[in-house]
Design a protein around this motif. Structure first.
Motif, PDB file in Angstrom:
ATOM      1  N   LEU A   1       0.831  -1.203   0.000  1.00 22.89           N
ATOM      2  CA  LEU A   1       0.000   0.000   0.000  1.00 22.89           C
ATOM      3  C   LEU A   1       0.869   1.258   0.000  1.00 22.89           C
ATOM      4  O   LEU A   1       0.597   2.221  -0.721  1.00 22.89           O
ATOM      5  N   MET A   2       1.970   1.223   0.769  1.00 21.62           N
ATOM      6  CA  MET A   2       2.925   2.350   0.776  1.00 21.62           C
ATOM      7  C   MET A   2       3.488   2.597  -0.608  1.00 21.62           C
ATOM      8  O   MET A   2       3.740   3.724  -1.007  1.00 21.62           O
ATOM      9  N   THR A   3       3.745   1.489  -1.297  1.00 19.76           N
ATOM     10  CA  THR A   3       4.429   1.577  -2.586  1.00 19.76           C
ATOM     11  C   THR A   3       3.450   2.029  -3.683  1.00 19.76           C
ATOM     12  O   THR A   3       3.848   2.713  -4.627  1.00 19.76           O
ATOM     13  N   HIS A   4       2.186   1.668  -3.534  1.00 21.20           N
ATOM     14  CA  HIS A   4       1.185   2.072  -4.532  1.00 21.20           C
ATOM     15  C   HIS A   4       0.717   3.525  -4.360  1.00 21.20           C
ATOM     16  O   HIS A   4       0.201   4.113  -5.313  1.00 21.20           O
ATOM     17  N   THR A   5       0.817   4.056  -3.120  1.00 13.90           N
ATOM     18  CA  THR A   5       0.157   5.348  -2.851  1.00 13.90           C
ATOM     19  C   THR A   5       1.129   6.496  -2.654  1.00 13.90           C
ATOM     20  O   THR A   5       2.330   6.296  -2.453  1.00 13.90           O
ATOM     21  N   ARG A   6       0.519   7.705  -2.663  1.00 17.74           N
ATOM     22  CA  ARG A   6       1.230   8.895  -2.202  1.00 17.74           C
ATOM     23  C   ARG A   6       0.407   9.478  -1.060  1.00 17.74           C
ATOM     24  O   ARG A   6      -0.799   9.227  -0.976  1.00 17.74           O
ATOM     25  N   ARG A   7       1.034  10.258  -0.208  1.00 20.70           N
ATOM     26  CA  ARG A   7       0.312  10.885   0.922  1.00 20.70           C
ATOM     27  C   ARG A   7      -0.954  11.553   0.432  1.00 20.70           C
ATOM     28  O   ARG A   7      -0.929  12.277  -0.558  1.00 20.70           O
ATOM     29  N   GLY A   8      -2.064  11.317   1.126  1.00 22.72           N
ATOM     30  CA  GLY A   8      -3.308  11.991   0.768  1.00 22.72           C
ATOM     31  C   GLY A   8      -4.191  11.180  -0.164  1.00 22.72           C
ATOM     32  O   GLY A   8      -5.338  11.545  -0.415  1.00 22.72           O
ATOM     33  N   ASP A   9      -3.675  10.075  -0.681  1.00 25.71           N
ATOM     34  CA  ASP A   9      -4.500   9.192  -1.530  1.00 25.71           C
ATOM     35  C   ASP A   9      -5.541   8.477  -0.677  1.00 25.71           C
ATOM     36  O   ASP A   9      -5.432   8.437   0.549  1.00 25.71           O
ATOM     37  N   GLU A  10      -6.516   7.877  -1.342  1.00 29.11           N
ATOM     38  CA  GLU A  10      -7.496   7.065  -0.620  1.00 29.11           C
ATOM     39  C   GLU A  10      -7.520   5.647  -1.187  1.00 29.11           C
ATOM     40  O   GLU A  10      -7.476   5.439  -2.405  1.00 29.11           O
ATOM     41  N   ILE A  11      -7.580   4.681  -0.266  1.00 25.87           N
ATOM     42  CA  ILE A  11      -7.599   3.256  -0.623  1.00 25.87           C
ATOM     43  C   ILE A  11      -9.020   2.741  -0.413  1.00 25.87           C
ATOM     44  O   ILE A  11      -9.610   2.973   0.645  1.00 25.87           O
TER      45      ILE A  11
END
Ligand SMILES: Cc1ncc(COP(=O)(O)O)c(C=O)c1O
Length: 338
Positions: A68-78
């Motif tokens: 999840l860390m690798t797929h996202t940037r700060r402020g994204d939503e999962i």
């Protein structure tokens, strides 16, 4: 006393073949990238799920959170399921490690459908966070398996809307076994997949995160950031190799054992068991009426050398170390419980 441990498949300990392979494993320093046993395991694991690369990680939780860390940037939503492991059993790690928010779907069967996804997707309105990742789980923690067709539909939906898809496949091979499909069919429905070598596959430690070369390169760096760069991991990877070579091929035995156990529990007339929901190695059940003595049940079994988690909803998990004799002993103990 030889304990019968039905609390989880995480309690499995390594087989004699694993212990021997661990003792004799060829090792190097995995942070330098030269532990041959780990490199072999990672290459094999990637191939098994038809991804370009794979990474050995200490736990399923770290594998999920790294993904999840690798797929996202700060402020994204999962977007994910309300009862999925990443939401309720990973210490609230997503906002801490990824800086992402989570939008949960509360489907009655813990499935996620494109209709649910359509409702959960954020718009481009300035007030809303961007939905960038869909995180699925299969097999599900409720002991059932999401149909392959639905996973395919979710993946197609996610790709059409520009989301990356992660699969928490802690029990990926249980799901593939239950669906009678190649694990590659499930991993074709995601961009990254985590699966555990421990649990029903009996390795003492370790999980795999698999994905594209670029994704795994980034995840490897994030693993180091989290302190998950280990050294002579070949000792652990040697057991993991046996987990993938042989132990994953016998999971149907645990599933059959669970189905037989569920039927016998139901036949006592003292428990409510939904037999249709026994799809992997887990049997969920409750006492048939409100007067059932839950504390007494747990302590009676403990006195007989049988470990279970507290009720009122019980989960018995079958695994390599639960043989027919263990089930007979369990049923005898249940029959003497007043
Ligand atoms: C569905 C699911 N995902 C992830 C995990 C996490 O695995 P670990 O205990 O290795 O961190 C588990 C553990 O039971 C699980 O059931």
């Amino acid at each position: 006393m030889n304990l019968i441990d039905l609390r989880s498949d995480t309690v499995t300990h390594p087989t004699p073949a694993m212990r021997s392979a661990m003792a004799n494993a060829e090792v190097g320093d995995d942070v330098y990238g030269d532990d041959p046993t780990t490199l072999k395991l990672e290459a094999y694991a990637a191939k098994l799920v038809n991804k370009e690369a794979a990474l050995f990680v200490p736990s399923g939780t770290m594998g999920n959170q790294l993904a999840l860390m690798t797929h996202t940037r700060r402020g994204d939503e999962i977007i994910t399921g309300a009862h999925y492991h990443i939401v309720i059993h990973e210490v609230g790690a997503i906002p801490v490690l990824s800086g992402a928010s989570v939008r949960t779907i509360d489907h009655p069967k813990d499935w996620i459908t494109p209709i649910d996804l359509e409702k959960a997707l954020r718009s481009s309105d300035i007030h809303e966070p961007p939905s960038t990742v869909l995180s699925l789980e299969n097999a599900l923690s409720n002991g059932t398996v999401m149909p392959l067709e639905l996973m395919r539909e979710d993946y197609a939906w996610a790709k059409a809307h520009g989301l990356s898809v992660h699969l928490d496949g802690a029990r990926l091979f249980n799901a593939a076994t239950a669906l009678n499909v190649d694990p590659k069919e499930l991993s074709a429905c995601c961009d990254s997949v985590m699966f555990c070598l421990s649990k029903g596959l009996c390795a003492p430690v370790g999980s795999i995160l698999a994905g594209s070369e670029a994704f795994i390169r980034k995840a490897r760096k994030n693993r180091k950031l989290l302190g998950g760069g280990m050294r002579q991991t070949g000792i652990l990877a040697a057991a993991g190799q046996i987990a993938l070579d042989t132990m994953r091929l016998r999971l149907h035995e645990d599933h059959d054992q669970a189905k037989r156990l569920a039927k016998r529990l139901q036949d006592t007339g003292r428990f409510t068991v939904n037999l249709d929901d026994v799809q992997i190695n887990m049997v969920f059940f409750t006492g048939i009426d409100a007067s059932f003595d839950h504390d007494g049940f747990v302590s009676h079994l403990a006195k007989n050398g049988i470990l279970i988690n507290p009720g009122p909803v019980y989960r018995f998990v079958t695994h390599y170390w639960i043989d027919d004799a263990a089930i007979e002993k369990l049923m005898e103990a249940i029959n003497t419980f007043k």
